[in-house]
Design a protein around this motif. Structure first.
Motif, PDB file in Angstrom:
ATOM      1  N   TRP A 124      43.582  32.411  50.121  1.00 26.99           N
ATOM      2  CA  TRP A 124      42.481  32.956  49.383  1.00 26.99           C
ATOM      3  C   TRP A 124      41.207  32.026  49.287  1.00 26.99           C
ATOM      4  CZ3 TRP A 124      41.607  30.516  44.568  1.00 26.99           C
ATOM      5  CH2 TRP A 124      40.650  31.148  43.836  1.00 26.99           C
ATOM      6  N   PHE A 125      41.256  30.941  49.013  1.00 28.40           N
ATOM      7  CA  PHE A 125      40.229  30.042  48.784  1.00 28.40           C
ATOM      8  C   PHE A 125      39.243  29.848  49.868  1.00 28.40           C
ATOM      9  CE2 PHE A 125      37.872  25.865  48.497  1.00 28.40           C
ATOM     10  CZ  PHE A 125      37.396  25.986  47.512  1.00 28.40           C
ATOM     11  N   THR A 126      39.822  29.842  50.987  1.00 31.30           N
ATOM     12  CA  THR A 126      38.826  29.849  52.281  1.00 31.30           C
ATOM     13  C   THR A 126      38.176  31.317  52.535  1.00 31.30           C
ATOM     14  OG1 THR A 126      40.756  30.056  53.706  1.00 31.30           O
ATOM     15  CG2 THR A 126      39.944  27.868  53.075  1.00 31.30           C
ATOM     16  N   SER A 127      38.912  32.114  52.120  1.00 34.57           N
ATOM     17  CA  SER A 127      38.034  33.533  52.202  1.00 34.57           C
ATOM     18  C   SER A 127      37.037  33.877  51.644  1.00 34.57           C
ATOM     19  CB  SER A 127      39.104  34.740  52.035  1.00 34.57           C
ATOM     20  OG  SER A 127      39.376  34.659  50.573  1.00 34.57           O
ATOM     21  N   LEU A 128      36.673  33.096  50.506  1.00 30.95           N
ATOM     22  CA  LEU A 128      35.409  33.050  49.393  1.00 30.95           C
ATOM     23  C   LEU A 128      34.330  32.795  50.159  1.00 30.95           C
ATOM     24  CD1 LEU A 128      37.193  31.583  46.262  1.00 30.95           C
ATOM     25  CD2 LEU A 128      36.694  33.894  46.674  1.00 30.95           C
ATOM     26  N   ASP A 129      33.023  33.145  49.753  1.00 28.78           N
ATOM     27  CA  ASP A 129      31.938  32.637  50.261  1.00 28.78           C
ATOM     28  C   ASP A 129      31.647  31.175  49.779  1.00 28.78           C
ATOM     29  OD1 ASP A 129      30.133  32.601  47.879  1.00 28.78           O
ATOM     30  OD2 ASP A 129      30.620  35.004  48.043  1.00 28.78           O
ATOM     31  N   PRO A 130      30.783  30.375  50.367  1.00 28.39           N
ATOM     32  CA  PRO A 130      30.688  29.099  50.035  1.00 28.39           C
ATOM     33  C   PRO A 130      30.238  28.941  48.485  1.00 28.39           C
ATOM     34  CG  PRO A 130      30.003  29.197  52.164  1.00 28.39           C
ATOM     35  CD  PRO A 130      30.301  30.694  51.695  1.00 28.39           C
ATOM     36  N   GLY A 131      29.440  29.628  48.063  1.00 27.12           N
ATOM     37  CA  GLY A 131      29.173  29.736  46.360  1.00 27.12           C
ATOM     38  C   GLY A 131      30.229  29.791  45.709  1.00 27.12           C
ATOM     39  N   HIS A 132      31.311  30.840  45.854  1.00 27.35           N
ATOM     40  CA  HIS A 132      32.277  31.163  45.155  1.00 27.35           C
ATOM     41  C   HIS A 132      33.132  30.061  45.233  1.00 27.35           C
ATOM     42  CE1 HIS A 132      31.493  35.663  44.412  1.00 27.35           C
ATOM     43  NE2 HIS A 132      30.549  34.924  43.798  1.00 27.35           N
ATOM     44  N   GLN A 133      33.443  29.335  46.552  1.00 30.81           N
ATOM     45  CA  GLN A 133      34.265  28.129  46.570  1.00 30.81           C
ATOM     46  C   GLN A 133      33.808  27.096  45.622  1.00 30.81           C
ATOM     47  OE1 GLN A 133      34.806  26.933  50.569  1.00 30.81           O
ATOM     48  NE2 GLN A 133      35.731  29.015  51.229  1.00 30.81           N
ATOM     49  N   GLN A 134      32.535  26.998  45.586  1.00 34.79           N
ATOM     50  CA  GLN A 134      32.005  26.021  44.731  1.00 34.79           C
ATOM     51  C   GLN A 134      32.355  26.153  43.488  1.00 34.79           C
ATOM     52  OE1 GLN A 134      27.856  24.713  45.489  1.00 34.79           O
ATOM     53  NE2 GLN A 134      27.680  24.086  43.300  1.00 34.79           N
ATOM     54  N   GLY A 147      30.623  37.793  36.865  1.00 36.57           N
ATOM     55  CA  GLY A 147      31.590  38.898  36.788  1.00 36.57           C
ATOM     56  C   GLY A 147      32.089  39.175  38.218  1.00 36.57           C
ATOM     57  N   ASP A 148      31.588  38.690  39.471  1.00 39.34           N
ATOM     58  CA  ASP A 148      32.209  39.079  40.645  1.00 39.34           C
ATOM     59  C   ASP A 148      33.607  38.763  40.922  1.00 39.34           C
ATOM     60  OD1 ASP A 148      29.479  39.956  41.527  1.00 39.34           O
ATOM     61  OD2 ASP A 148      29.160  38.516  42.702  1.00 39.34           O
ATOM     62  N   ILE A 149      33.889  37.517  40.054  1.00 40.79           N
ATOM     63  CA  ILE A 149      35.285  37.222  40.068  1.00 40.79           C
ATOM     64  C   ILE A 149      35.875  37.090  38.458  1.00 40.79           C
ATOM     65  CG2 ILE A 149      36.918  35.467  40.566  1.00 40.79           C
ATOM     66  CD1 ILE A 149      35.137  34.229  42.875  1.00 40.79           C
ATOM     67  N   THR A 150      36.836  37.868  38.228  1.00 41.56           N
ATOM     68  CA  THR A 150      37.680  37.865  36.889  1.00 41.56           C
ATOM     69  C   THR A 150      38.895  37.189  37.076  1.00 41.56           C
ATOM     70  OG1 THR A 150      38.484  40.013  37.243  1.00 41.56           O
ATOM     71  CG2 THR A 150      36.439  39.980  36.132  1.00 41.56           C
ATOM     72  N   VAL A 151      39.087  36.162  36.241  1.00 46.61           N
ATOM     73  CA  VAL A 151      40.423  35.594  36.031  1.00 46.61           C
ATOM     74  C   VAL A 151      41.567  36.277  35.122  1.00 46.61           C
ATOM     75  CG1 VAL A 151      41.465  33.388  35.895  1.00 46.61           C
ATOM     76  CG2 VAL A 151      39.121  33.384  36.708  1.00 46.61           C
ATOM     77  N   ARG A 152      42.638  36.544  35.467  1.00 43.31           N
ATOM     78  CA  ARG A 152      43.565  36.910  34.759  1.00 43.31           C
ATOM     79  C   ARG A 152      44.455  36.070  34.341  1.00 43.31           C
ATOM     80  NH1 ARG A 152      47.338  42.753  35.748  1.00 43.31           N
ATOM     81  NH2 ARG A 152      48.375  42.577  33.709  1.00 43.31           N
ATOM     82  N   LEU A 153      44.665  35.731  33.117  1.00 42.55           N
ATOM     83  CA  LEU A 153      45.677  34.622  32.787  1.00 42.55           C
ATOM     84  C   LEU A 153      47.113  35.328  32.649  1.00 42.55           C
ATOM     85  CD1 LEU A 153      43.360  32.853  30.084  1.00 42.55           C
ATOM     86  CD2 LEU A 153      43.472  32.537  32.797  1.00 42.55           C
ATOM     87  N   PHE A 154      47.949  34.308  33.195  1.00 49.92           N
ATOM     88  CA  PHE A 154      49.494  34.541  32.817  1.00 49.92           C
ATOM     89  C   PHE A 154      50.159  33.449  32.220  1.00 49.92           C
ATOM     90  CE2 PHE A 154      48.323  37.685  35.947  1.00 49.92           C
ATOM     91  CZ  PHE A 154      48.913  39.005  35.527  1.00 49.92           C
ATOM     92  N   PRO A 155      50.100  33.201  30.871  1.00 50.78           N
ATOM     93  CA  PRO A 155      50.747  31.745  30.357  1.00 50.78           C
ATOM     94  C   PRO A 155      52.186  32.092  30.245  1.00 50.78           C
ATOM     95  CG  PRO A 155      49.550  33.180  28.661  1.00 50.78           C
ATOM     96  CD  PRO A 155      49.301  33.952  30.033  1.00 50.78           C
ATOM     97  N   ASN A 156      52.818  31.067  29.617  1.00 53.83           N
ATOM     98  CA  ASN A 156      54.254  31.115  29.139  1.00 53.83           C
ATOM     99  C   ASN A 156      55.389  31.528  30.161  1.00 53.83           C
ATOM    100  OD1 ASN A 156      55.860  30.932  26.958  1.00 53.83           O
ATOM    101  ND2 ASN A 156      55.939  32.935  26.168  1.00 53.83           N
TER     102      ASN A 156
END
Length: 340
Positions: free
Chosen positions: A245-255, A57-66
């Motif tokens: 944004w991607f490179t700002s994540l720690d390596p575990g979260h990038q994976q 739950g450290d990263i939550t994903v909010r979806l924006f479809p349509n």
């Protein structure tokens, strides 16, 4: 509890809440497909579930479809600029930012979905991802199957290339697809996606070309009689991320993000392929369309006519080296799968 103790406890609770909140990051993922039982949306849900589970739950994903955030081009720009973390454009939209994407539109490039899947994870594909990043600043996490495009029409079954002669076929506003249709003796008529069904209903065009899921879900099957699954081109989706944004994540979260993108790609690959027969059966059973699945020999006859002129056009736009490398990769992959 004394007033001082109560005050200290309140501060501790507040600090704990703030600290907890600081560990949770909400990211936005925008796509054009509406919410529902569609391969693209189902794949997107898999991405969300995997990321949230694997990051506790450290990263939550909010979806924006349509297309809530705009069309594909707008969402690519948002990812590039950093106002959107992730999106899922088709190769056609992506080629506006990265023209070499056109190389995937070679007619009859792939003989089957399994061949395409292996090529989408090949060294060729990895090199293209690196080049997309270097050229556009956008990180391409994975390629996936948007679907094989095939012809529908209201005049006759399209068994032989000569059956295309004289037909007016709607295409995307793409020189590649227009070249392909015209090479078969038909007339390509570029029309926007929102106007296709009306154009078919009014007889402005005789037919169009799309994967079965689009023909069923988009209403094309309601105004078309014949559907030939000749699979003349293979469409891609690209899972893209803002690189800062991607490179700002720690390596575990990038994976985790990279793994989730691969899971998303595999989900769409499988469900798109299942959709070829699932939606074709629905078109036949519910709407009365006459379905013909082209044989390898029939496809070879179409390939012989359409591939040379389109290849020439693509070579002029992306260069011989890229085209030759992709064709070599496809040929090698076919040998690995089928032998010979």
């Amino acid at each position: 509890m004394t007033t001082k103790s109560a005050f200290s406890a309140a501060i501790l609770v507040a600090a704990t809440c703030i600290a907890g909140a600081s560990h949770t990051e909400e990211i936005k993922f925008g796509i054009g497909i509406p919410e529902g039982d569609f391969p693209e949306y189902n794949a997107l849900v898999r991405f969300k579930e995997y990321v949230e589970f694997k990051t506790n739950g450290d990263i939550t994903v909010r979806l924006f479809p349509n297309n809530q955030l705009g069309g594909e081009r707008e969402m690519i720009e948002m990812v590039q600029q950093g106002s959107l973390e992730l999106s899922f454009p088709a190769d056609g939209a992506m080629s506006g930012f990265y023209p070499p994407m056109q190389v995937w539109s070679i007619p009859y490039l792939f003989e089957s979905a399994p061949v395409a899947w292996k090529v989408l994870e090949s060294d060729f594909a990895e090199d293209m991802k690196d080049d997309i990043l270097a050229t556009t600043g956008i990180r391409a996490l994975a390629f996936s199957q948007n679907g094989f495009r095939s012809f529908t029409n209201n005049v006759r079954p399209l068994i032989d290339p000569s059956d295309m002669e004289g037909l007016k076929i709607r295409t995307m506003e793409s020189p590649v697809y227009m070249e392909l249709v015209n090479a078969l003796g038909a007339t390509a008529v570029p029309i926007s996606g929102a106007e296709v069904v009306m154009a078919l209903r009014q007889g402005v065009v005789d037919g169009q070309e799309n994967p079965p899921a689009v023909v069923y879900g988009g209403g094309h099957g309601e105004v078309q009689r014949y559907y030939t699954l000749n699979e003349h081109t293979f469409g891609l989706h690209v899972i893209i991320a803002n690189d800062d944004w991607f490179t700002s994540l720690d390596p575990g979260h990038q994976q985790v993000i990279q793994d989730a993108a691969m899971l998303m790609a595999w989900t769409e690959n499988l469900q798109k392929t299942e959709g070829d027969w699932r939606f074709s059966r629905q078109l036949e059973d519910e709407l009365g369309m006459e379905i013909h699945v082209s044989t390898p020999d029939e496809k070879a006859a179409f390939k012989e006519i359409t591939q040379p002129p389109v290849l020439e056009f693509i070579r002029e736009n992306v260069g011989d080296d890229l085209v030759d490398r992709l064709i070599e990769t496809v040929d090698r992959t076919k040998s690995e799968i089928y032998g010979g």
